[in-house]
Design a protein around this motif. Structure first.
Motif, short mmCIF file in Angstrom:
data_model
loop_
_atom_site.label_atom_id
_atom_site.label_comp_id
_atom_site.label_asym_id
_atom_site.label_seq_id
_atom_site.Cartn_x
_atom_site.Cartn_y
_atom_site.Cartn_z
N THR A 196 18.26 5.75 8.00
CA THR A 196 17.42 4.98 7.19
C THR A 196 17.69 3.71 6.81
N LEU A 197 17.00 2.79 6.46
CA LEU A 197 17.04 1.52 5.87
C LEU A 197 17.52 0.61 7.29
N GLY A 214 8.60 5.72 9.15
CA GLY A 214 8.03 4.93 8.02
C GLY A 214 8.66 3.82 7.56
N ASP A 215 8.08 2.81 6.68
CA ASP A 215 8.57 1.69 6.22
C ASP A 215 9.52 1.99 4.94
N THR A 254 10.81 -9.64 0.00
CA THR A 254 10.61 -8.38 0.52
C THR A 254 11.47 -8.38 1.90
N ILE A 255 12.20 -7.49 2.07
CA ILE A 255 13.06 -7.20 3.26
C ILE A 255 12.52 -6.07 4.09
N GLY A 256 12.19 -6.17 5.24
CA GLY A 256 11.60 -4.80 5.76
C GLY A 256 12.63 -3.94 6.49
N HIS A 257 12.43 -2.76 6.36
CA HIS A 257 13.39 -1.66 6.86
C HIS A 257 12.48 -0.63 7.56
N ARG A 258 12.90 0.29 8.40
CA ARG A 258 12.18 1.44 8.96
C ARG A 258 13.24 2.68 8.63
N ASP A 259 12.58 3.89 8.24
CA ASP A 259 13.32 5.14 8.31
C ASP A 259 12.84 6.03 9.25
#
Ligand SMILES: C[S@@+](CC[C@H](N)C(=O)[O-])C[C@H]1O[C@@H](n2cnc3c(N)ncnc32)[C@H](O)[C@@H]1O
Length: 260
Positions: free
Chosen positions: A140-141, A199-200, A248-253
């Motif tokens: 995650t993250l 997912g985001d 907003t700082i984007g991540h994906r899990d």
């Protein structure tokens, strides 16, 4: 505050909890919903955020191994859940050379805020080792390069590009995968025959978390300063500290399980 100090990890934990993708967590939880017990190994455990974040989606009885090379972080591991059914031990270990450091019988490997620090080669070796052992993974993250602010500033795009470039510097695993890590991980898992759910999981940092907002903006500016790519970065930082309402700082899990 140093890069991964317990203080920084504590500051980011509420945002991490709010950010994780519920669809990805559901996919993980439902995979193990018929298990009475589960052995889990958390890579880059820090102070135990994964243990605190995932206990409620996993089977009643859990045996965690928390691995990190930083004894200061592991000494700060804390857990307020039911230790008669959720047991954990810590292991001080550097897994840069060998990703496969989980104990025998591990069924789930977790990693939060780790994969973008690692390299394409390391991710490939991690997935190969997971596949050999038939182990599922919840990662995650994973920073994905998105930085957006409201209101916007003319230098935001240049700062985001320079920050993403900085994220590809070697963090001990070879040239870091940085913002490409999540796609690399998902592709590698698919190639290895895994069923992948992704997912985001963006951070949304507002004025209600002033210390976290300030530390995040200062951290971005410090990294960008090191690249030398945006000479006006201090001007950008002053403006952002004064005016940003939402960062907003984007991540994906990613959750992936071996196809049976
Ligand atoms: C961004 S922090 C995330 C910590 C925790 N997973 C969380 O979500 O709060 C990354 C962690 O990975 C650990 N780490 C980095 N490189 C490592 C390595 N080569 N071997 C073991 N741990 C490492 C750091 O010490 C740090 O605790």
């Amino acid at each position: 505050m140093s890069g991964f100090s317990p203080e920084w990890l504590a500051l980011r934990e509420p945002a991490d909890l709010a950010a994780r993708n519920l669809g990805v967590l559901d996919a993980c939880g439902s995979t193990f919903s018929h298990h009475g017990a589960l052995a889990i190994c958390d890579l880059g455990a820090g102070t135990g955020a994964s243990l605190r974040a995932f206990t409620h989606i996993l089977p009643l009885h859990q045996q965690w191994t928390l691995v990190d090379h930083d004894p200061v972080n592991l000494a700060a591991v804390h857990f307020s859940g039911d230790e008669s059914r959720v047991k954990f031990r810590v292991a001080v270990h550097d897994f840069a050379k060998q990703p496969a450091c989980w104990p025998a019988h591990t069924e789930l490997v977790t990693a939060s805020a780790l994969l973008d620090l690692t390299s394409a080669d390391w991710i490939g070796r991690l997935v190969a080792a997971l596949a050999v052992d038939g182990v599922a993974v919840l990662a995650t993250l994973i920073f994905n390069g998105v930085i957006a602010a409201d209101p916007a500033h003319p230098l935001d795009a240049a700062v985001a590009t320079a920050f993403s470039l900085h994220q590809t510097s070697d963090k001990g695993f070879g040239p870091a995968a940085g913002p490409a890590a999540a796609d690399m991980m998902a592709q590698s898992l698919q190639d290895a025959g895994y069923e992948v759910t992704a997912g985001d999981s963006p951070w949304s940092i507002g004025r209600t978390a002033p210390a976290f907002l300030r530390q995040t903006l200062e951290g971005i500016a410090m990294a960008v300063r090191e690249t030398g790519a945006v000479p006006q970065v201090d001007e950008w930082l002053r403006d952002r500290l004064a005016n940003v309402r939402l960062l907003t700082i984007g991540h994906r899990d990613i959750f992936a399980r071996p196809r049976r």
